[in-house]
Design a protein around this motif. Structure first.
Motif, PDB file in Angstrom:
ATOM      1  N   ALA A   1       0.843  -1.193   0.000  1.00 26.37           N
ATOM      2  CA  ALA A   1       0.000   0.000   0.000  1.00 26.37           C
ATOM      3  C   ALA A   1       0.879   1.243   0.000  1.00 26.37           C
ATOM      4  CB  ALA A   1      -0.921  -0.010   1.221  1.00 26.37           C
ATOM      5  N   LYS A   2       0.375   2.321  -0.540  1.00 22.10           N
ATOM      6  CA  LYS A   2       1.174   3.530  -0.706  1.00 22.10           C
ATOM      7  C   LYS A   2       1.341   4.240   0.633  1.00 22.10           C
ATOM      8  CE  LYS A   2      -0.430   4.183  -5.448  1.00 22.10           C
ATOM      9  NZ  LYS A   2      -1.163   5.074  -6.381  1.00 22.10           N
TER      10      LYS A   2
ATOM     11  N   TRP B   1     -10.029   4.533   6.682  1.00 20.29           N
ATOM     12  CA  TRP B   1      -9.608   3.274   7.311  1.00 20.29           C
ATOM     13  C   TRP B   1      -9.674   2.155   6.276  1.00 20.29           C
ATOM     14  CZ3 TRP B   1      -7.703   2.662  12.195  1.00 20.29           C
ATOM     15  CH2 TRP B   1      -7.715   1.396  12.766  1.00 20.29           C
ATOM     16  N   PRO B   2      -8.543   1.596   5.878  1.00 17.78           N
ATOM     17  CA  PRO B   2      -8.555   0.608   4.799  1.00 17.78           C
ATOM     18  C   PRO B   2      -9.369  -0.640   5.150  1.00 17.78           C
ATOM     19  CG  PRO B   2      -6.336   1.429   5.200  1.00 17.78           C
ATOM     20  CD  PRO B   2      -7.183   1.934   6.327  1.00 17.78           C
ATOM     21  N   ASP B   3     -10.020  -1.216   4.157  1.00 18.67           N
ATOM     22  CA  ASP B   3     -10.808  -2.425   4.380  1.00 18.67           C
ATOM     23  C   ASP B   3      -9.970  -3.540   4.997  1.00 18.67           C
ATOM     24  OD1 ASP B   3     -13.033  -1.209   3.387  1.00 18.67           O
ATOM     25  OD2 ASP B   3     -13.055  -2.280   1.478  1.00 18.67           O
ATOM     26  N   ASP B   4      -8.708  -3.638   4.577  1.00 11.36           N
ATOM     27  CA  ASP B   4      -7.873  -4.727   5.094  1.00 11.36           C
ATOM     28  C   ASP B   4      -7.636  -4.613   6.591  1.00 11.36           C
ATOM     29  OD1 ASP B   4      -7.529  -6.341   2.858  1.00 11.36           O
ATOM     30  OD2 ASP B   4      -5.837  -5.177   2.110  1.00 11.36           O
ATOM     31  N   TYR B   5      -7.670  -3.395   7.159  1.00  7.81           N
ATOM     32  CA  TYR B   5      -7.530  -3.241   8.607  1.00  7.81           C
ATOM     33  C   TYR B   5      -8.727  -3.886   9.320  1.00  7.81           C
ATOM     34  CZ  TYR B   5      -3.795   0.267   8.042  1.00  7.81           C
ATOM     35  OH  TYR B   5      -2.630   0.934   7.753  1.00  7.81           O
TER      36      TYR B   5
ATOM     37  N   ALA C   1      -3.200   6.532  -0.017  1.00 16.34           N
ATOM     38  CA  ALA C   1      -1.906   7.147   0.294  1.00 16.34           C
ATOM     39  C   ALA C   1      -1.889   7.561   1.750  1.00 16.34           C
ATOM     40  CB  ALA C   1      -1.672   8.366  -0.598  1.00 16.34           C
ATOM     41  N   PHE C   2      -0.850   7.160   2.487  1.00 22.11           N
ATOM     42  CA  PHE C   2      -0.787   7.428   3.915  1.00 22.11           C
ATOM     43  C   PHE C   2       0.339   8.398   4.224  1.00 22.11           C
ATOM     44  CE2 PHE C   2      -3.960   4.590   4.511  1.00 22.11           C
ATOM     45  CZ  PHE C   2      -3.660   3.266   4.252  1.00 22.11           C
ATOM     46  N   GLN C   3       0.161   9.141   5.303  1.00 29.85           N
ATOM     47  CA  GLN C   3       1.165  10.091   5.744  1.00 29.85           C
ATOM     48  C   GLN C   3       0.989  10.284   7.237  1.00 29.85           C
ATOM     49  OE1 GLN C   3       0.852  13.933   4.012  1.00 29.85           O
ATOM     50  NE2 GLN C   3       2.695  14.736   4.956  1.00 29.85           N
TER      51      GLN C   3
END
Length: 375
Positions: free
Chosen positions: A32-33, A55-59, A291-293
């Motif tokens: 993931a980015k 919140w990503p689905d995979d979490y 995209a995460f930061q």
């Protein structure tokens, strides 16, 4: 097939599940980015930003996997995730995670490479160690998930040993780094969740268990995010209101809390009710990579400028106390090891101070304090 190891190598409350999901799931989450901010002892930290749907689905799927595979059926859903990237040579010195800021358990998901988590008892409790040992080390294989609860959080400090991979990385991990996702529920959110579950539970035994968990939580009064000062009553009430609003959204389906991986993505049989209730998504419904930061985000946060982890990593750790030298075991480099199905490994750590600091990333002047981690 997933394997679960309870109280791994005698550390009460440390539970480890190995081979939890497929390599494709591992690659997807790992790749993931991400963008990173901050570095400490070589490791890099990051976390997601975005609107309330970030919140990503995979979490969510990982949360339900932890329950469904039996690792922790009563898992309080996390509302916080910290992403850490460990290049070769990086480490994380041993510390506590504050029970005044975080809920019952700490969950770690290991991706891309194996790693080693180690446990050191707090001062005066060295008798918890096997004879001749200075710490307990536990190998974290790829695609493993560990739970720290109870004594493993209160009576032991934990850290990450210097990243020294012994196996080649998968082809999609070209930099040979280890990625760790740390899931937590904030203290007030966990309190509110357990109270709601206790109120609706009808089974007498389960209700008593929930009451005991609530009582255990109430020993720790919530503190502010930075500085560790106690929250005022008004602050606690504001956090409780936000927690209830978030849980209401989860109950109404506005936040899709029931998402699961597909059967071919996990290594154990999914509960039959999942498929029949439509909780398992197909590939077409999985949200694209985000995209995460930053350094960690709260579930439901809508403010892009809000940086919950702005200061935590760079100011999070201090080294061992100076009097640790008086607690050193007689120097013995012969080593000693023990294993449980090849998963949990304990060996003798070097008694040399410089070796210890290099191994565990405890650089700089030795401090008489051991900091409580609030990141």
């Amino acid at each position: 097939m997933v394997q679960i190891f309870r109280n791994a190598h005698g550390v009460e409350g440390l539970h480890l599940a190995t081979d939890c999901f497929s390599e494709e799931v591992e690659r997807r989450i790992f790749s993931a980015k991400w963008r990173y901010r901050g570095s400490r002892n070589g490791r890099e930290s990051g976390g997601p930003t975005g609107p309330t749907s970030w919140w990503p689905d995979d979490y969510t799927k990982l949360t339900n996997l932890i329950r469904d595979c039996g690792l922790l059926p009563g898992y309080v859903p996390p509302n916080y995730c910290l992403h850490l990237k460990y290049p070769v040579g990086s480490a994380f010195c041993h510390h506590y995670d504050s029970r005044h800021r975080w809920g019952e358990v700490i969950v770690g998901v290991n991706l891309g490479q194996s790693g080693v988590i180690y446990f050191v008892p707090k001062d005066g409790h060295e008798s918890m160690l096997p004879p001749g040992m200075n710490s307990i080390r536990v190998t974290l294989p790829r695609r493993s998930i560990y739970i720290m609860s109870g004594a493993s959080r209160l009576d032991w400090m934990h850290g990450i040993a210097k990243q020294q991979p012994t196996q080649p990385p998968p082809s999609w991990n070209k930099q040979n780094v280890r990625v760790s996702l740390t899931f937590r529920s904030t203290k007030v959110f966990s309190d509110v969740y357990l109270k709601r579950q206790h109120q609706i539970e009808t089974d007498a035994v389960k209700k008593a268990e929930l009451k005991a968990r609530r009582d255990s939580q109430e020993r720790f009064y919530p503190v502010r995010e930075y500085g560790g000062a106690k929250m005022s009553k008004d602050e606690v009430e504001r956090h409780r209101k936000k927690a209830n609003e978030l849980l209401d959204k989860m109950d109404r389906g506005e936040i899709r809390a029931q998402l699961r991986f597909e059967q071919h993505e996990v290594t154990f049989p999914l509960p039959a009710a999942c498929a029949s209730n439509g909780y398992v998504t197909n590939g077409a419904t999985v949200a694209p990579a985000v995209a995460f930061q930053g350094g960690g985000r709260l579930l439901g946060s809508a403010d892009d400028s809000d940086n919950e982890m702005k200061k935590a990593i760079n100011a999070s750790l201090r080294s061992l106390a100076e009097d640790r030298a008086t607690r050193r075991r007689k120097k013995d480099h012969s080593g000693r090891s023990s294993s449980d199905k090849g998963i949990v490994v304990v060996d003798l750590l070097s008694d040399d101070e410089e070796d210890q600091k290099k191994e565990f990333g405890c650089n700089g002047k030795m401090s008489p304090d051991v900091i409580v981690i609030d990141d």
